[in-house]
Design a protein around this motif. Sequence first.
Motif, PDB file in Angstrom:
ATOM      1  N   ALA A  55       0.809  -1.219   0.000  1.00  0.00           N
ATOM      2  CA  ALA A  55       0.000   0.000   0.000  1.00  0.00           C
ATOM      3  C   ALA A  55       0.843   1.270   0.000  1.00  0.00           C
ATOM      4  CB  ALA A  55      -0.934   0.013   1.213  1.00  0.00           C
ATOM      5  N   SER A  56       2.154   1.138   0.147  1.00  0.00           N
ATOM      6  CA  SER A  56       2.988   2.328   0.299  1.00  0.00           C
ATOM      7  C   SER A  56       3.193   3.085  -1.005  1.00  0.00           C
ATOM      8  CB  SER A  56       4.351   1.961   0.905  1.00  0.00           C
ATOM      9  OG  SER A  56       5.105   1.154   0.018  1.00  0.00           O
ATOM     10  N   SER A  57       3.170   2.391  -2.140  1.00  0.00           N
ATOM     11  CA  SER A  57       3.356   3.052  -3.437  1.00  0.00           C
ATOM     12  C   SER A  57       3.032   2.079  -4.557  1.00  0.00           C
ATOM     13  CB  SER A  57       4.798   3.559  -3.598  1.00  0.00           C
ATOM     14  OG  SER A  57       5.680   2.466  -3.814  1.00  0.00           O
ATOM     15  N   PRO A  58       2.720   2.582  -5.755  1.00  0.00           N
ATOM     16  CA  PRO A  58       2.508   1.677  -6.897  1.00  0.00           C
ATOM     17  C   PRO A  58       3.742   0.832  -7.192  1.00  0.00           C
ATOM     18  CG  PRO A  58       1.668   3.872  -7.395  1.00  0.00           C
ATOM     19  CD  PRO A  58       2.414   3.992  -6.094  1.00  0.00           C
ATOM     20  N   GLY A  59       4.937   1.412  -7.020  1.00  0.00           N
ATOM     21  CA  GLY A  59       6.164   0.656  -7.265  1.00  0.00           C
ATOM     22  C   GLY A  59       6.329  -0.499  -6.302  1.00  0.00           C
ATOM     23  N   PRO A  64       5.878  10.159  -4.416  1.00  0.00           N
ATOM     24  CA  PRO A  64       6.343   9.727  -3.104  1.00  0.00           C
ATOM     25  C   PRO A  64       5.637   8.473  -2.614  1.00  0.00           C
ATOM     26  CG  PRO A  64       4.923  11.627  -2.887  1.00  0.00           C
ATOM     27  CD  PRO A  64       5.136  11.435  -4.353  1.00  0.00           C
ATOM     28  N   ARG A  65       6.350   7.686  -1.813  1.00  0.00           N
ATOM     29  CA  ARG A  65       5.747   6.527  -1.162  1.00  0.00           C
ATOM     30  C   ARG A  65       4.923   6.986   0.024  1.00  0.00           C
ATOM     31  NH1 ARG A  65      10.189   1.979   0.007  1.00  0.00           N
ATOM     32  NH2 ARG A  65       8.366   1.099   0.953  1.00  0.00           N
ATOM     33  N   LEU A  66       4.013   6.132   0.455  1.00  0.00           N
ATOM     34  CA  LEU A  66       3.228   6.407   1.649  1.00  0.00           C
ATOM     35  C   LEU A  66       4.141   6.365   2.856  1.00  0.00           C
ATOM     36  CD1 LEU A  66       0.558   6.589   3.274  1.00  0.00           C
ATOM     37  CD2 LEU A  66       0.461   4.102   3.173  1.00  0.00           C
TER      38      LEU A  66
END
Length: 517
Positions: A49-53, A508-510
């Motif tokens: 859930a932190s980022s699409p990557g 940016p990441r979560l």
Amino acid sequence: MNNRVYFFDTTLRDGEQSPGATMNLQEKLRLAHQLEVLGVDIMEAGFPASSPGDFESVQRIAAQAGDIQVAGLARCVAGDIDRCWDAIKVAKNPRIHIFLSTSPLHMQHKLRKDPADVLKMAVEGVKRCVQHTSNVEFSCEDFSRSEPEFLCRVVEAVINAGATTVNLPDTVGYAQPAEYAALIDHVIRNTPNSDKAIFSVHCHNDLGLAVANTLAAFKVGVRQAEVTLNGIGERAGNASLEEVVMNLRVRHDYFGLDHNIVTEQLYPSCRLLSMTIGQPIPNNKAIVGANAFAHESGIHQDGMLKNRETYEIMTPQSVGRTESNLVIGKHSGRNAVRNKFESMGYTLEDEQLNLVFEAVKQLADRKKTLHDDDLMALVQEEVYRTPDRFRLRHVSVQSSDAGGVPPTAAVIMDVDGMESSSAGFGVGPVDALFNVIADMVGREPELEQYAINAVTGGTDALGEVTVRLREGEFSAVGRGTHPDIFVASARAYVNALNHLFKKEKEGPRLHCQHDLN
């Protein structure tokens, strides 16, 4: 009581939170494969859930994995849990790992919830996970600073809700071994349904006690260890996988515990990680450091000659410190190169083999002897690097201490597919190189770190350069290897620029409020 210890490796998740330890997708896939070869039971692939990557990398790792359990981390909220499941459900053995703070300090100042609300969140989170899979792990974040009776209530409730593994982390590295073991023992003994779950620990190394705390936990019934290769991770890092494993092997008489780790793969795994993230293994690092099996003292040397056991409690071979007899050089053919890399655990496609083969030939023209570490560095450089928006072609550097003309660098590189060339000055040759490259790509990043390491011994050793660049809120690490340290430096700088560009593109990441275990 079950005497089997399960190793849960979080190098790809918590380890990547270590400053400078960012990996691209291909590097993560390679390391994930090596963790399976090593015999790890569960690998935590990331925080979807932190980022699409992160979601993509966890999904790709899950799809690639064999029988190893693949865990994804999630906060104790429905959106995170569902996103996590979407990423890992393609794995043969998926696990959802959720966490929630249980200490008074965290509940009051981070969650801003009272204990009753936290207990309810924990149960609802586990029940949400169980809708997707029966393989659910719950972590009591900041366990070591939590109140014993509340812990017992939470653990009993999450096990009743369906958690099959309960993690009791020393999140901030605060606990002392005897104290930590006593608290774990209290929770296990005073939780009525504790026999329905496997208990786990995840220890941080802020006071240098991560391994000691992990080992102490084994003595009171914990049977899962959450660890990382080389002990990398948030702040001072995590319990080191190789150190925990070899304690169990060397002192089997004391612990009486078994595991599935192939100890002969410890050094190859740690070395692969080191080369991937550009962070050398310290010489005095236990188990896998260069000095771990070196003996300089005359008394020690004499004892070793008479009987190795006088000063060696394990052999280099037991942790994988062996040299291959298959020598690779400029006269080696493609099949020999392929076989060599397969013996080192690399499976190369034809296109990848062609890239590496040409690189081997070029390096062999410069170096008389190619060591295994040289070959590993070539694979990292040629195969497992981020796709390039900027690609270095040639560099030329001139420098002298005679005064007059300052250090000068000339660079030819591709920028967005178009060849470009430029030259310029600097206070030193590396500074000149970086100034020219920055001008050519139209960027002005801040150089936060620059480090050089020799991959092997000798004056013809490959130079391994790591740089960390920052632009605004984004930072990126780049790595480059070459016998010429100026070329290696330029490659590392360009590699970091490519990472920066990719991060800016992804966004940016979560950053959640929690220290993730």
